[in-house]
Enzyme design. Structure first.
Site, PDB file in Angstrom:
ATOM      1  N   SER A   1       0.837  -1.204   0.000  1.00  0.00           N
ATOM      2  CA  SER A   1       0.000   0.000   0.000  1.00  0.00           C
ATOM      3  C   SER A   1       0.867   1.248   0.000  1.00  0.00           C
ATOM      4  CB  SER A   1      -0.919   0.038   1.220  1.00  0.00           C
ATOM      5  OG  SER A   1      -1.649   1.257   1.234  1.00  0.00           O
TER       6      SER A   1
ATOM      7  N   VAL B   1       7.289   2.230   4.094  1.00  0.00           N
ATOM      8  CA  VAL B   1       8.265   1.606   3.202  1.00  0.00           C
ATOM      9  C   VAL B   1       7.805   1.710   1.745  1.00  0.00           C
ATOM     10  CG1 VAL B   1       9.554  -0.499   2.649  1.00  0.00           C
ATOM     11  CG2 VAL B   1       9.081   0.077   5.027  1.00  0.00           C
ATOM     12  N   CYS B   2       6.523   1.528   1.497  1.00  0.00           N
ATOM     13  CA  CYS B   2       5.987   1.647   0.136  1.00  0.00           C
ATOM     14  C   CYS B   2       6.146   3.073  -0.371  1.00  0.00           C
ATOM     15  CB  CYS B   2       4.522   1.224   0.097  1.00  0.00           C
ATOM     16  SG  CYS B   2       4.242  -0.473   0.646  1.00  0.00           S
ATOM     17  N   ASP B   3       5.914   4.036   0.497  1.00  0.00           N
ATOM     18  CA  ASP B   3       6.086   5.450   0.182  1.00  0.00           C
ATOM     19  C   ASP B   3       7.550   5.703  -0.202  1.00  0.00           C
ATOM     20  OD1 ASP B   3       4.839   8.480   1.150  1.00  0.00           O
ATOM     21  OD2 ASP B   3       7.013   8.249   1.125  1.00  0.00           O
TER      22      ASP B   3
END
Length: 171
Positions: free
Chosen positions: A58, A63-65
Site C-alpha cells: 500500500s 516503506v511503500c512510500d
C-alpha cells in the site's frame, strides 16, 4: 491455485503467497489492472518497452512510500525505452491522491483491486492480507522476465541498484 509458504514474512511472521512462482527466463504473464482514471491497462500496452514492475502492499505505508519515491527519482535518469510501473491493491483514487501529494510523476501507478489479475499471475497475492507482496520484476522488450526480487520481509526495501542495473543492461 498454487500456494507458496516460507517466501515472505511480515515483522518476522510467515505469510503465504498465492499463485505460480516466476523466475528469470519465464515469459511475463499478461495481466489486467487499471490506471488512476479506471482505464484498463495490460502488459501488452507496454509492448516493445523494458518494464520495471514494482509491487507494494500500500502506497500509504512508510516503506511503500519510500520505495515509490526512490523509483520515481531514479526514473528521471532512465532512457525512454524503460517504463517504471508501481502496482498495488490501493484504489486508483487513493493512488492519484498519493502521487499528487508525493510529487510522483515519473512512476505510473496501477491498481490491481478489481480482478487481482497481476497478483495471481505473478504469484504475489498475500493470502492472509489480500495485498500484493513487495517485489520487483524487470521484463524485457519481448516480455521475458529478466530479473526477479521478492523481498523476503515486507517491511524491508528492495535492492534498487540490482533492479536498475538489470533494466539498464537490456537497453
Amino acid at each position: 491455485m498454487e500456494e507458496q509458504s516460507g517466501v515472505i514474512t511480515f515483522q518476522g511472521n510467515p505469510l503465504t503467497l498465492v499463485g505460480k512462482k516466476l523466475k528469470a527466463g519465464d515469459s511475463a504473464p499478461e495481466f489486467r489492472v487499471v490506471d488512476n482514471g479506471l482505464a484498463p491497462v495490460t502488459l501488452a500496452d507496454y509492448s516493445g518497452k523494458i518494464k520495471i514492475l514494482s509491487t507494494v502492499p500500500s502506497l500509504d505505508t512508510p516503506v511503500c512510500d519510500t520505495e515509490t519515491r526512490r523509483f520515481n527519482k531514479e526514473a528521471a535518469a532512465l532512457p525512454e525505452s524503460i517504463v517504471l510501473l508501481t502496482i498495488s491493491m490501493d484504489l486508483p483514487f487513493a493512488q492519484a491522491r498519493w502521487c499528487g501529494a508525493a510529487g510522483v510523476d515519473r512512476v505510473k501507478t496501477l491498481s490491481d483491486y478489481q480482478e487481482r489479475s497481476f497478483a495471481n499471475a505473478y504469484g504475489l497475492l498475500i493470502k492472509e492480507l489480500k495485498l500484493l507482496a513487495r517485489a520487483v520484476f524487470v521484463v524485457d522488450a519481448a516480455d521475458t522476465i529478466r530479473y526477479v526480487q521478492i523481498v523476503p520481509e515486507i517491511t524491508a526495501e528492495p535492492d534498487y541498484d540490482a533492479a536498475l542495473k538489470a533494466a539498464k543492461a537490456l537497453v
